[in-house]
Design a protein around this motif. Structure first.
Motif, PDB file in Angstrom:
ATOM      1  N   HIS A 120       0.838  -1.203   0.000  1.00 19.53           N
ATOM      2  CA  HIS A 120       0.000   0.000   0.000  1.00 19.53           C
ATOM      3  C   HIS A 120       0.871   1.251   0.000  1.00 19.53           C
ATOM      4  O   HIS A 120       0.585   2.229  -0.719  1.00 19.53           O
ATOM      5  CB  HIS A 120      -0.925  -0.021   1.217  1.00 19.53           C
ATOM      6  CG  HIS A 120      -1.986   1.033   1.175  1.00 19.53           C
ATOM      7  ND1 HIS A 120      -1.772   2.318   1.605  1.00 19.53           N
ATOM      8  CD2 HIS A 120      -3.280   0.985   0.738  1.00 19.53           C
ATOM      9  CE1 HIS A 120      -2.868   3.034   1.460  1.00 19.53           C
ATOM     10  NE2 HIS A 120      -3.799   2.253   0.933  1.00 19.53           N
ATOM     11  N   ARG A 127      -1.433   6.918  -7.011  1.00 17.88           N
ATOM     12  CA  ARG A 127      -2.837   7.329  -7.014  1.00 17.88           C
ATOM     13  C   ARG A 127      -3.115   8.357  -8.105  1.00 17.88           C
ATOM     14  O   ARG A 127      -4.174   8.357  -8.733  1.00 17.88           O
ATOM     15  CB  ARG A 127      -3.227   7.910  -5.654  1.00 17.88           C
ATOM     16  CG  ARG A 127      -3.429   6.891  -4.551  1.00 17.88           C
ATOM     17  CD  ARG A 127      -3.890   7.584  -3.284  1.00 17.88           C
ATOM     18  NE  ARG A 127      -4.018   6.658  -2.170  1.00 17.88           N
ATOM     19  CZ  ARG A 127      -5.086   5.922  -1.914  1.00 17.88           C
ATOM     20  NH1 ARG A 127      -6.138   6.003  -2.711  1.00 17.88           N
ATOM     21  NH2 ARG A 127      -5.114   5.116  -0.871  1.00 17.88           N
ATOM     22  N   ARG A 128      -2.146   9.249  -8.339  1.00 16.04           N
ATOM     23  CA  ARG A 128      -2.340  10.315  -9.327  1.00 16.04           C
ATOM     24  C   ARG A 128      -2.469   9.765 -10.745  1.00 16.04           C
ATOM     25  O   ARG A 128      -2.935  10.461 -11.644  1.00 16.04           O
ATOM     26  CB  ARG A 128      -1.173  11.300  -9.261  1.00 16.04           C
ATOM     27  CG  ARG A 128       0.158  10.715  -9.688  1.00 16.04           C
ATOM     28  CD  ARG A 128       1.292  11.692  -9.450  1.00 16.04           C
ATOM     29  NE  ARG A 128       1.525  11.877  -8.018  1.00 16.04           N
ATOM     30  CZ  ARG A 128       2.463  12.695  -7.523  1.00 16.04           C
ATOM     31  NH1 ARG A 128       3.227  13.393  -8.341  1.00 16.04           N
ATOM     32  NH2 ARG A 128       2.623  12.796  -6.231  1.00 16.04           N
ATOM     33  N   GLY A 130      -4.196   6.994 -11.322  1.00 19.18           N
ATOM     34  CA  GLY A 130      -5.408   6.183 -11.356  1.00 19.18           C
ATOM     35  C   GLY A 130      -5.303   4.834 -10.663  1.00 19.18           C
ATOM     36  O   GLY A 130      -6.261   4.056 -10.693  1.00 19.18           O
ATOM     37  N   VAL A 131      -4.152   4.527 -10.043  1.00 21.46           N
ATOM     38  CA  VAL A 131      -3.985   3.259  -9.337  1.00 21.46           C
ATOM     39  C   VAL A 131      -4.577   3.384  -7.937  1.00 21.46           C
ATOM     40  O   VAL A 131      -4.279   4.338  -7.218  1.00 21.46           O
ATOM     41  CB  VAL A 131      -2.500   2.858  -9.254  1.00 21.46           C
ATOM     42  CG1 VAL A 131      -2.336   1.575  -8.434  1.00 21.46           C
ATOM     43  CG2 VAL A 131      -1.924   2.680 -10.647  1.00 21.46           C
ATOM     44  N   ASP A 132      -5.418   2.457  -7.561  1.00 17.16           N
ATOM     45  CA  ASP A 132      -6.036   2.452  -6.233  1.00 17.16           C
ATOM     46  C   ASP A 132      -5.329   1.418  -5.358  1.00 17.16           C
ATOM     47  O   ASP A 132      -5.571   0.209  -5.510  1.00 17.16           O
ATOM     48  CB  ASP A 132      -7.518   2.118  -6.341  1.00 17.16           C
ATOM     49  CG  ASP A 132      -8.246   2.291  -5.010  1.00 17.16           C
ATOM     50  OD1 ASP A 132      -7.564   2.418  -3.968  1.00 17.16           O
ATOM     51  OD2 ASP A 132      -9.492   2.286  -5.007  1.00 17.16           O
ATOM     52  N   ASP A 134      -5.773   0.543  -2.357  1.00 17.13           N
ATOM     53  CA  ASP A 134      -6.700  -0.254  -1.550  1.00 17.13           C
ATOM     54  C   ASP A 134      -7.229  -1.443  -2.349  1.00 17.13           C
ATOM     55  O   ASP A 134      -7.330  -2.557  -1.837  1.00 17.13           O
ATOM     56  CB  ASP A 134      -7.865   0.615  -1.074  1.00 17.13           C
ATOM     57  CG  ASP A 134      -7.405   1.707  -0.123  1.00 17.13           C
ATOM     58  OD1 ASP A 134      -6.455   1.442   0.637  1.00 17.13           O
ATOM     59  OD2 ASP A 134      -7.977   2.801  -0.149  1.00 17.13           O
ATOM     60  N   ARG A 135      -7.541  -1.201  -3.606  1.00 17.31           N
ATOM     61  CA  ARG A 135      -8.062  -2.285  -4.441  1.00 17.31           C
ATOM     62  C   ARG A 135      -6.978  -3.307  -4.758  1.00 17.31           C
ATOM     63  O   ARG A 135      -7.236  -4.501  -4.783  1.00 17.31           O
ATOM     64  CB  ARG A 135      -8.641  -1.728  -5.730  1.00 17.31           C
ATOM     65  CG  ARG A 135      -9.788  -0.790  -5.511  1.00 17.31           C
ATOM     66  CD  ARG A 135     -10.913  -1.095  -6.445  1.00 17.31           C
ATOM     67  NE  ARG A 135     -12.069  -0.271  -6.068  1.00 17.31           N
ATOM     68  CZ  ARG A 135     -13.283  -0.724  -6.070  1.00 17.31           C
ATOM     69  NH1 ARG A 135     -13.495  -1.978  -6.361  1.00 17.31           N
ATOM     70  NH2 ARG A 135     -14.287   0.044  -5.758  1.00 17.31           N
TER      71      ARG A 135
END
Length: 199
Positions: A120, A127-128, A130-132, A134-135
């Motif tokens: 994580h 994240r910027r 588009g990668v999540d 948490d998923r």
């Protein structure tokens, strides 16, 4: 089995999960790049064995991690011997076996939650794009959880076949396992959808 943690207080147990995962990746790359002859497997195997000894992993636990891949390696070995020769077969199977052993060593000395937390943190900056994280962590956790579930399903089908006095049949093993796996996947999908994880 992947996800099985063996408690301990060794140096390997105390190392951060991120450092162990990074070391695993580097070790796997080194194995694939350096080992070219069967004799080069000897020092590599000695290093892996020393790692298990340093972590104080019992022999029976270490062997249990490698037993599931023996049949796969036997099939690969036959294929490699027929098409490339015994030396290449020894190298390919040896590297695969040592890779599984290294992954098992990390799994045995690292809690799953610690590995997920490390992943994580590594994926956080993405994240910027588009990668999540948490998923991704959820997918990894589900993958780890499904390995023992699938192994248990294979064991149940095998025991049922023996109880009916049936001989070995690939179809008799594969069909119930596939059906059971699909039913389990449907149940997990419904559970995730009920919790709002439906995309």
């Amino acid at each position: 089995m992947l996800g099985l943690y063996h408690p301990g207080r060794s140096v390997l147990h105390r190392l951060p999960a991120g450092a162990k995962l990074a070391g695993l990746v580097l070790a796997l790359i080194a194995l694939a790049a350096v080992v070219r002859t069967p004799w080069q497997l000897v020092p590599a195997a000695a290093v892996v064995t020393a790692g298990f000894a340093a972590a104080r992993i019992p022999l029976r636990v270490a062997v249990a991690q490698l037993r599931p891949v023996i049949w796969m390696l036997a099939f690969i070995a036959v294929f490699q011997v027929v098409f490339t020769g015994w030396r290449r077969a020894a190298v390919v199977c040896g590297v695969l076996l040592l890779s599984v052993a290294l992954a098992a060593l990390v799994s045995l000395t690292t809690r799953v939650l610690d590995m997920l937390d490390a992943l994580h943190r590594v994926l956080g900056p993405l994240r910027r794009f588009g990668v999540d994280p948490d998923r991704v962590g959820l997918v990894l956790a589900m993958t780890i959880r499904c390995i023992p579930l699938l192994a248990g399903l294979v064991g149940e089908v095998t025991e049922a076949r023996k109880a009916r006095g049936l001989g070995f049949s690939l179809r008799a093993l594969a069909v119930p396992v596939v059906i059971g796996a699909l039913r389990t996947a449907d149940a997990m999908g419904e559970a995730l959808a009920a919790r709002g994880v439906d995309d």
